[in-house]
Write a protein that holds these residues in place. Structure first.
Motif, mmCIF file in Angstrom:
data_model
loop_
_atom_site.group_PDB
_atom_site.id
_atom_site.type_symbol
_atom_site.label_atom_id
_atom_site.label_comp_id
_atom_site.label_asym_id
_atom_site.label_seq_id
_atom_site.Cartn_x
_atom_site.Cartn_y
_atom_site.Cartn_z
ATOM 1 N N ALA A 140 -46.927 -7.215 -64.140
ATOM 2 C CA ALA A 140 -46.287 -7.235 -62.824
ATOM 3 C C ALA A 140 -46.971 -8.176 -61.827
ATOM 4 C CB ALA A 140 -46.200 -5.820 -62.255
ATOM 5 N N PRO A 141 -48.327 -8.224 -61.754
ATOM 6 C CA PRO A 141 -48.949 -9.100 -60.750
ATOM 7 C C PRO A 141 -48.766 -10.592 -61.011
ATOM 8 C CG PRO A 141 -50.470 -7.368 -61.470
ATOM 9 C CD PRO A 141 -49.325 -7.356 -62.422
ATOM 10 N N VAL A 142 -48.404 -10.991 -62.232
ATOM 11 C CA VAL A 142 -48.238 -12.418 -62.528
ATOM 12 C C VAL A 142 -46.780 -12.750 -62.833
ATOM 13 C CG1 VAL A 142 -50.603 -12.754 -63.315
ATOM 14 C CG2 VAL A 142 -48.854 -12.051 -64.962
ATOM 15 N N SER A 143 -45.857 -11.969 -62.297
ATOM 16 C CA SER A 143 -44.442 -12.221 -62.558
ATOM 17 C C SER A 143 -43.619 -11.916 -61.321
ATOM 18 C CB SER A 143 -43.943 -11.391 -63.743
ATOM 19 O OG SER A 143 -44.081 -10.005 -63.491
ATOM 20 N N ARG A 144 -42.471 -12.567 -61.203
ATOM 21 C CA ARG A 144 -41.510 -12.280 -60.139
ATOM 22 C C ARG A 144 -40.651 -11.073 -60.502
ATOM 23 N NH1 ARG A 144 -43.816 -15.107 -56.183
ATOM 24 N NH2 ARG A 144 -44.172 -17.276 -56.807
ATOM 25 N N PHE A 145 -40.594 -10.789 -61.798
ATOM 26 C CA PHE A 145 -39.780 -9.667 -62.284
ATOM 27 C C PHE A 145 -40.370 -9.230 -63.617
ATOM 28 C CE2 PHE A 145 -36.333 -7.946 -64.869
ATOM 29 C CZ PHE A 145 -35.712 -7.069 -63.993
ATOM 30 N N CYS A 146 -40.539 -7.933 -63.802
ATOM 31 C CA CYS A 146 -41.051 -7.406 -65.060
ATOM 32 C C CYS A 146 -40.341 -6.097 -65.358
ATOM 33 C CB CYS A 146 -42.563 -7.178 -64.990
ATOM 34 S SG CYS A 146 -43.271 -6.495 -66.514
ATOM 35 N N ALA A 147 -39.750 -5.997 -66.526
ATOM 36 C CA ALA A 147 -39.007 -4.782 -66.882
ATOM 37 C C ALA A 147 -39.091 -4.558 -68.386
ATOM 38 C CB ALA A 147 -37.545 -4.888 -66.449
ATOM 39 N N ARG A 148 -38.934 -3.309 -68.743
ATOM 40 C CA ARG A 148 -38.898 -2.913 -70.148
ATOM 41 C C ARG A 148 -37.443 -2.634 -70.531
ATOM 42 N NH1 ARG A 148 -41.985 0.285 -74.043
ATOM 43 N NH2 ARG A 148 -40.586 1.825 -74.977
ATOM 44 N N VAL A 149 -37.026 -3.208 -71.650
ATOM 45 C CA VAL A 149 -35.667 -2.981 -72.147
ATOM 46 C C VAL A 149 -35.706 -1.713 -73.001
ATOM 47 C CG1 VAL A 149 -33.726 -3.958 -73.419
ATOM 48 C CG2 VAL A 149 -35.255 -5.469 -72.131
ATOM 49 N N ASP A 150 -35.340 -0.587 -72.407
ATOM 50 C CA ASP A 150 -35.471 0.703 -73.086
ATOM 51 C C ASP A 150 -34.363 0.970 -74.090
ATOM 52 O OD1 ASP A 150 -37.869 1.756 -71.931
ATOM 53 O OD2 ASP A 150 -36.774 1.985 -70.051
ATOM 54 N N ASP A 151 -33.212 0.311 -73.905
ATOM 55 C CA ASP A 151 -32.110 0.493 -74.847
ATOM 56 C C ASP A 151 -31.272 -0.780 -74.840
ATOM 57 O OD1 ASP A 151 -29.864 0.815 -72.762
ATOM 58 O OD2 ASP A 151 -31.250 2.426 -72.204
ATOM 59 N N ALA A 152 -30.420 -0.897 -75.850
ATOM 60 C CA ALA A 152 -29.658 -2.127 -76.023
ATOM 61 C C ALA A 152 -28.730 -2.407 -74.846
ATOM 62 C CB ALA A 152 -28.861 -2.064 -77.323
ATOM 63 N N ASP A 153 -28.136 -1.368 -74.293
ATOM 64 C CA ASP A 153 -27.173 -1.582 -73.213
ATOM 65 C C ASP A 153 -27.824 -2.171 -71.954
ATOM 66 O OD1 ASP A 153 -25.152 -0.624 -74.789
ATOM 67 O OD2 ASP A 153 -25.269 1.430 -74.006
ATOM 68 N N SER A 154 -29.102 -1.852 -71.734
ATOM 69 C CA SER A 154 -29.742 -2.304 -70.495
ATOM 70 C C SER A 154 -30.006 -3.803 -70.483
ATOM 71 C CB SER A 154 -31.050 -1.548 -70.265
ATOM 72 O OG SER A 154 -31.978 -1.823 -71.298
ATOM 73 N N LEU A 155 -29.986 -4.463 -71.642
ATOM 74 C CA LEU A 155 -30.226 -5.900 -71.661
ATOM 75 C C LEU A 155 -29.176 -6.652 -70.849
ATOM 76 C CD1 LEU A 155 -32.002 -8.211 -72.960
ATOM 77 C CD2 LEU A 155 -30.126 -8.448 -74.603
ATOM 78 N N THR A 156 -27.932 -6.165 -70.870
ATOM 79 C CA THR A 156 -26.850 -6.833 -70.137
ATOM 80 C C THR A 156 -27.173 -6.958 -68.657
ATOM 81 O OG1 THR A 156 -25.288 -5.932 -71.714
ATOM 82 C CG2 THR A 156 -24.389 -6.790 -69.656
ATOM 83 N N GLU A 157 -27.883 -5.969 -68.124
ATOM 84 C CA GLU A 157 -28.280 -6.007 -66.718
ATOM 85 C C GLU A 157 -29.608 -6.730 -66.520
ATOM 86 O OE1 GLU A 157 -30.105 -3.027 -63.314
ATOM 87 O OE2 GLU A 157 -29.390 -2.215 -65.222
ATOM 88 N N LEU A 158 -30.586 -6.456 -67.403
ATOM 89 C CA LEU A 158 -31.947 -6.930 -67.156
ATOM 90 C C LEU A 158 -32.129 -8.421 -67.414
ATOM 91 C CD1 LEU A 158 -33.986 -3.935 -68.629
ATOM 92 C CD2 LEU A 158 -33.591 -4.494 -66.222
ATOM 93 N N LEU A 159 -31.458 -8.968 -68.417
ATOM 94 C CA LEU A 159 -31.636 -10.389 -68.703
ATOM 95 C C LEU A 159 -31.155 -11.262 -67.542
ATOM 96 C CD1 LEU A 159 -32.570 -12.615 -70.581
ATOM 97 C CD2 LEU A 159 -30.360 -12.499 -71.744
ATOM 98 N N PRO A 160 -29.970 -11.047 -66.990
ATOM 99 C CA PRO A 160 -29.572 -11.860 -65.824
ATOM 100 C C PRO A 160 -30.511 -11.696 -64.637
ATOM 101 C CG PRO A 160 -27.677 -10.725 -66.741
ATOM 102 C CD PRO A 160 -28.877 -10.147 -67.410
ATOM 103 N N ARG A 161 -31.004 -10.473 -64.422
ATOM 104 C CA ARG A 161 -31.925 -10.254 -63.306
ATOM 105 C C ARG A 161 -33.236 -11.005 -63.529
ATOM 106 N NH1 ARG A 161 -32.747 -4.045 -62.236
ATOM 107 N NH2 ARG A 161 -34.181 -4.956 -60.694
ATOM 108 N N ALA A 162 -33.721 -10.998 -64.762
ATOM 109 C CA ALA A 162 -34.973 -11.690 -65.067
ATOM 110 C C ALA A 162 -34.825 -13.196 -64.858
ATOM 111 C CB ALA A 162 -35.396 -11.384 -66.500
ATOM 112 N N VAL A 163 -33.732 -13.757 -65.373
ATOM 113 C CA VAL A 163 -33.526 -15.200 -65.244
ATOM 114 C C VAL A 163 -33.324 -15.587 -63.783
ATOM 115 C CG1 VAL A 163 -32.013 -17.110 -65.868
ATOM 116 C CG2 VAL A 163 -32.648 -15.419 -67.580
ATOM 117 N N ALA A 164 -32.577 -14.792 -63.049
ATOM 118 C CA ALA A 164 -32.358 -15.085 -61.627
ATOM 119 C C ALA A 164 -33.669 -15.042 -60.853
ATOM 120 C CB ALA A 164 -31.352 -14.089 -61.043
ATOM 121 N N ALA A 165 -34.532 -14.069 -61.164
ATOM 122 C CA ALA A 165 -35.820 -13.968 -60.479
ATOM 123 C C ALA A 165 -36.708 -15.164 -60.806
ATOM 124 C CB ALA A 165 -36.521 -12.671 -60.869
#
Length: 590
Positions: A140-165
């Motif tokens: 977290a301290p060396v990133s603009r966004f850090c998240a754990r993909v806990d299940d397959a469905d969450s990637l649809t939300e987390l990948l765009p957020r990570a790239v946008a950040a």
């Protein structure tokens, strides 16, 4: 036969990693850099199967991040790195810290143990359970966004957020933690896969409106000034605002200086070019600053390396800053996306182009000779870098490492007219250039130079193997003084003498690399003319080349703290003054 991207189904179920690889390809990613391992192998398999992205395996995860960093800096696209859990993941940290400090958009895909094993003694467990540390808290301290993909469905939300950040203003690293079982999970694809919002380069986030009152106030200040010194920074390159910077300078009749990490943002042969600001810079910049009515910071916050020796002159000059973040010095700040801000201010200035006041230009600083301790066939920095300048293609990329050789290159070597000149001053980590240059060369296909000392080479120089493996057009130029010479100089002036632990036994790097890599073009340069011929020969080739030259460890580079050390010593010995020229005094960095 391995299926290609076009062979993958548009409907039905696929592994999450296959979907991820497809989304990266649709986002314009052409390379994934990293080091494999059990908890990231499925992603590498998916990249291989898709066939539209080239995977490049580095020798160390730090270098893998710098490859993604160099890729991003030279293409202005998202760099991607993939690594496994445990030690592989932890090795990413210094590289991500550099990308964070230098505002470079990098996406790190980090494998994790299967979720069912976490908290039950899993190998390389970083879940935060049962006494293990939590990878999210580490990254977290060396990133603009850090998240754990806990299940397959969450990637649809987390990948765009990570790239946008990662691509936001300011940009930086984003990290997705991918448990192995989630990577292998099946995901349902619709009949037509929709492109994810925020991923494609064309789907940039909306730019905030500029404050028109503030724009007018800045333009009025600049219009009324007789003499303006512009100090331009890395954000000019990151946002491709070179043309806007040049037009503003013409309208103002301004001198233009650059920060050490932004030497390529303004034509170094232009008569307006004042030189490099700060501790690796030119005395002319301080002279121009003292004569200026306004100092205009463009795309730089002016950190210590860029303002060392200038603080007193800055305090006596009105400062205006254009960029996405406020500067480290007091002044008027106009925040916003840099190209838009530059155009808005320029549009309010008279269209005529003003003449630039006379100035001495970026004359090199003359440093004391190393004296009688010089030995053997050594090539002075001035001669070596003149040879590099004579051979450097105009469209080459140059990556300059930390140390005495790097400080000399920033001060003495003109930036190529149509290539990047990159210095990683965010964290200043030694060995950054070896991976970064490979990432840049593979991304752009251009001849790319590494300028590094032997200390940096011993840290991450075995990435030369990666360049050989992938036929990357990189010319590695190693200035070998058989020492951590910058540390030795500091010991001499600050600690009462040089310790032997920073002086190395002599190593013949050219002979060693020639023996290790028979296909690599290797030269041990004996003098500046020999060095130039070797570089010209490397330019004509298609793959990597390695050139080593011996330097004298006692030679002082044009680095302001070292200059002030010697000036202060002379002043004390002669009792003429307690301060050096221009009342700068001793400048401490680090």
């Amino acid at each position: 036969m391995t299926p290609r991207n076009t062979d993958l189904p548009e409907a039905g179920t696929v592994r999450l990693v296959d979907h991820l690889a497809g989304e990266l390809a649709r986002a314009g990613v052409t390379h994934v850099f990293g080091v494999g391992g059990a908890n990231i192998e499925d992603l590498y398999d998916a990249v291989h199967r898709a066939g539209s992205i080239r995977s490049v395996v580095a020798k160390h995860e730090f270098s893998a991040v710098t490859m993604a960093d160099g890729y991003a800096r030279t293409t202005r696209r998202l760099g991607v790195v993939a690594a496994t859990s445990g030690g592989g993941a932890m090795n990413l940290l210094p590289g991500l810290a550099e990308a964070y400090a230098s505002r470079v958009p990098v996406l790190a895909l980090v494998g994790q143990p299967p979720t069912g094993q976490e908290g039950h003694g899993a190998f390389q467990d970083t879940s935060g359970r049962a006494g293990s540390f939590d990878a999210r808290e580490v990254f977290a301290p060396v990133s603009r966004f850090c998240a754990r993909v806990d299940d397959a469905d969450s990637l649809t939300e987390l990948l765009p957020r990570a790239v946008a950040a990662a691509q936001a203003d300011p940009p930086g690293p984003a990290v997705l933690l991918l448990p192995k079982d989630v990577q292998q999970a099946q995901v349902q694809l619709p009949s037509r896969v929709a492109r994810m919002p925020g991923v494609l380069p064309t789907a940039a986030a909306p730019v905030a409106r500029l404050d028109t009152v503030a724009v007018t106030a800045v333009a009025d200040t600049l219009r009324e000034a007789d003499r303006v010194l512009v100090i331009a920074g890395e954000d000019v390159a990151a946002t491709d605002a070179r043309a806007e910077l040049a037009e503003l300078a013409l309208r103002l009749g301004a001198w233009v200086a650059v920060t050490p990490d932004a030497k390529d943002v303004f034509d170094n042969s232009d008569p307006r070019f004042a030189g490099v600001a700060g501790v690796m810079g030119h005395a002319n910049v301080e002279d121009c600053l003292r004569r200026a009515d306004v100092c205009l910071l463009v795309g730089t916050r002016l950190p210590l390396l860029a303002r060392g020796g200038l603080d007193r002159a800055l305090a006596a000059t009105e400062v205006v800053c254009l960029g996405p973040e406020p500067p480290f010095v007091p002044g008027t700040t106009l925040l916003g996306h840099l190209p838009d801000t530059l155009r808005a201010v320029t549009d309010l200035l008279p269209p005529r182009r003003r003449a630039c006041p006379q100035h001495s230009g970026p004359l090199p600083t003359v440093m004391p000779s190393p004296g009688p301790q010089a030995r053997g066939r050594t090539i002075p920095y001035t001669q070596a870098l003149a040879a590099v300048a004579a051979a450097l293609p105009e469209d080459a990329h140059v990556f300059v490492d930390a140390g005495n050789a790097g400080a000399s290159a920033v001060h003495l070597l003109p930036a190529p007219r149509h290539g990047r000149f990159v210095v990683a001053v965010g964290m200043g980590g030694m060995g950054y250039t070896f991976g970064a240059a490979i990432g840049a060369a593979l991304a752009t296909g251009r001849r790319t130079y590494v300028l590094a000392g032997d200390g940096a080479f011993f840290m991450h120089g075995m990435e030369v193997h990666t360049a050989v493996q992938h036929a990357a057009p990189v010319t590695f130029v190693i200035f070998n003084n058989n020492a951590h010479a910058m540390c030795a100089v500091r010991e001499k002036f600050l600690q009462g003498g040089i310790r032997s632990d920073d002086l190395f036994s002599r190593t013949d790097l050219g002979a060693g690399m020639a023996a290790a890599f028979p296909s690599l073009e290797v030269t041990g340069a004996e003098d500046a003319a020999h060095l130039r011929r070797a570089l010209l020969r490397s330019n004509a080739g298609c793959g990597p080349a390695f050139v080593a030259l011996d330097c004298e460890p006692g030679e002082l580079p044009p680095f302001l703290p070292f200059q002030s050390f010697t000036e202060a010593t002379r002043a004390t010995e002669t009792t003429e003054s307690k301060e050096s020229s221009h009342e700068r005094g001793v400048v401490h960095v680090g």
